[in-house]
Scaffold this motif. Sequence first.
Motif, PDB file in Angstrom:
ATOM      1  N   THR A  34       0.833  -1.207   0.000  1.00  0.00           N
ATOM      2  CA  THR A  34       0.000   0.000   0.000  1.00  0.00           C
ATOM      3  C   THR A  34       0.862   1.249   0.000  1.00  0.00           C
ATOM      4  O   THR A  34       0.455   2.277  -0.548  1.00  0.00           O
ATOM      5  N   GLY A  35       2.037   1.194   0.593  1.00  0.00           N
ATOM      6  CA  GLY A  35       2.940   2.337   0.560  1.00  0.00           C
ATOM      7  C   GLY A  35       3.360   2.670  -0.861  1.00  0.00           C
ATOM      8  O   GLY A  35       3.369   3.826  -1.272  1.00  0.00           O
ATOM      9  N   ARG A  36       3.705   1.624  -1.630  1.00  0.00           N
ATOM     10  CA  ARG A  36       4.074   1.843  -3.028  1.00  0.00           C
ATOM     11  C   ARG A  36       2.883   2.355  -3.829  1.00  0.00           C
ATOM     12  O   ARG A  36       3.030   3.223  -4.677  1.00  0.00           O
ATOM     13  N   GLU A  37       1.723   1.791  -3.562  1.00  0.00           N
ATOM     14  CA  GLU A  37       0.524   2.238  -4.273  1.00  0.00           C
ATOM     15  C   GLU A  37       0.211   3.695  -3.943  1.00  0.00           C
ATOM     16  O   GLU A  37      -0.155   4.469  -4.828  1.00  0.00           O
ATOM     17  N   ASN A  38       0.359   4.059  -2.677  1.00  0.00           N
ATOM     18  CA  ASN A  38       0.110   5.451  -2.299  1.00  0.00           C
ATOM     19  C   ASN A  38       1.087   6.395  -2.971  1.00  0.00           C
ATOM     20  O   ASN A  38       0.710   7.483  -3.404  1.00  0.00           O
ATOM     21  N   VAL A  39       2.339   6.002  -3.052  1.00  0.00           N
ATOM     22  CA  VAL A  39       3.337   6.845  -3.714  1.00  0.00           C
ATOM     23  C   VAL A  39       2.966   7.023  -5.180  1.00  0.00           C
ATOM     24  O   VAL A  39       3.038   8.126  -5.726  1.00  0.00           O
ATOM     25  N   SER A  78      -6.869  15.766  -8.811  1.00  0.00           N
ATOM     26  CA  SER A  78      -5.807  15.398  -7.875  1.00  0.00           C
ATOM     27  C   SER A  78      -6.314  15.458  -6.434  1.00  0.00           C
ATOM     28  O   SER A  78      -5.941  14.623  -5.605  1.00  0.00           O
ATOM     29  N   GLY A  79      -7.173  16.424  -6.130  1.00  0.00           N
ATOM     30  CA  GLY A  79      -7.771  16.465  -4.792  1.00  0.00           C
ATOM     31  C   GLY A  79      -8.625  15.241  -4.521  1.00  0.00           C
ATOM     32  O   GLY A  79      -8.598  14.673  -3.427  1.00  0.00           O
ATOM     33  N   LEU A  80      -9.398  14.827  -5.522  1.00  0.00           N
ATOM     34  CA  LEU A  80     -10.211  13.616  -5.353  1.00  0.00           C
ATOM     35  C   LEU A  80      -9.342  12.379  -5.193  1.00  0.00           C
ATOM     36  O   LEU A  80      -9.662  11.486  -4.396  1.00  0.00           O
ATOM     37  N   ILE A  81      -8.239  12.313  -5.931  1.00  0.00           N
ATOM     38  CA  ILE A  81      -7.327  11.174  -5.795  1.00  0.00           C
ATOM     39  C   ILE A  81      -6.771  11.115  -4.378  1.00  0.00           C
ATOM     40  O   ILE A  81      -6.760  10.065  -3.741  1.00  0.00           O
ATOM     41  N   VAL A  82      -6.318  12.250  -3.881  1.00  0.00           N
ATOM     42  CA  VAL A  82      -5.714  12.268  -2.544  1.00  0.00           C
ATOM     43  C   VAL A  82      -6.749  11.973  -1.465  1.00  0.00           C
ATOM     44  O   VAL A  82      -6.498  11.222  -0.525  1.00  0.00           O
ATOM     45  N   LEU A  83      -7.941  12.549  -1.585  1.00  0.00           N
ATOM     46  CA  LEU A  83      -8.937  12.400  -0.521  1.00  0.00           C
ATOM     47  C   LEU A  83      -9.667  11.063  -0.538  1.00  0.00           C
ATOM     48  O   LEU A  83     -10.026  10.542   0.505  1.00  0.00           O
ATOM     49  N   PHE A  84      -9.924  10.514  -1.722  1.00  0.00           N
ATOM     50  CA  PHE A  84     -10.775   9.330  -1.774  1.00  0.00           C
ATOM     51  C   PHE A  84     -10.075   8.062  -2.235  1.00  0.00           C
ATOM     52  O   PHE A  84     -10.597   6.968  -2.036  1.00  0.00           O
ATOM     53  N   TRP A  85      -8.912   8.172  -2.859  1.00  0.00           N
ATOM     54  CA  TRP A  85      -8.290   6.983  -3.415  1.00  0.00           C
ATOM     55  C   TRP A  85      -7.057   6.556  -2.623  1.00  0.00           C
ATOM     56  O   TRP A  85      -6.681   5.400  -2.624  1.00  0.00           O
TER      57      TRP A  85
END
Length: 147
Positions: A34-39, A78-85
Motif C-alpha cells: 500500500t505504501g508503493r501504491e500510495n506513492v 488530484s484532490g479527489l485522488i488524494v482524498l478518496f483513493w
Amino acid sequence: MSDRKQKVKEMAVASLKQSRQELRDRRRDVQRKTGRENVAKLCLAAVLVAGGVIGFSFLSQQPLYVRGTILGVPLLLSGLIVLFWCDASPSLIRYIKDSVVEIKKVVWPPKNEAWRNTFFVLVFTAVLTLFLWLVDSFLVWLFTQST
C-alpha cells in the motif's frame, strides 16, 4: 502429568509467537504494497497538478475560462485522488479537522490592540530601515574616502 502440561503450554506459547510473527510479516507486506501504491497515486496527483499549471501557462493566448478549466480540472482530480483513493486520506482529514479545532481555540486580540501592535511593527521596521540605510551610507562614504 505436570511435565506434559508444561510441554503443551510451551508448544502453545511457541505457536502463539509464530502466529504473531506471521501476522507482523503479513502486515509489513501489506504496508509495503500500500505504501508503493500510495506513492504512485500521489505521483499521479502531482503530475496532474503540474500538467494543469503548465497548460495554464503555455496557453496564455486562450480565454481565461479555458485556462481556468485547464488548471481547475486537474486540481479537482488530484484532490479527489488524494482524498478518496489514497490510504492517507483519513489521517489527512483528521489533521484538517484538528487544525480547525485548534484555530477555533485561538484567542484573537481586540481590534484596538491589533492596530496598536501593527503600528508598532511598522514604526520599528521604519526605524530599523533608516538605521541600516545610515550605516550602509556611512560605510560607502568611508570606503570611497579611503581610495
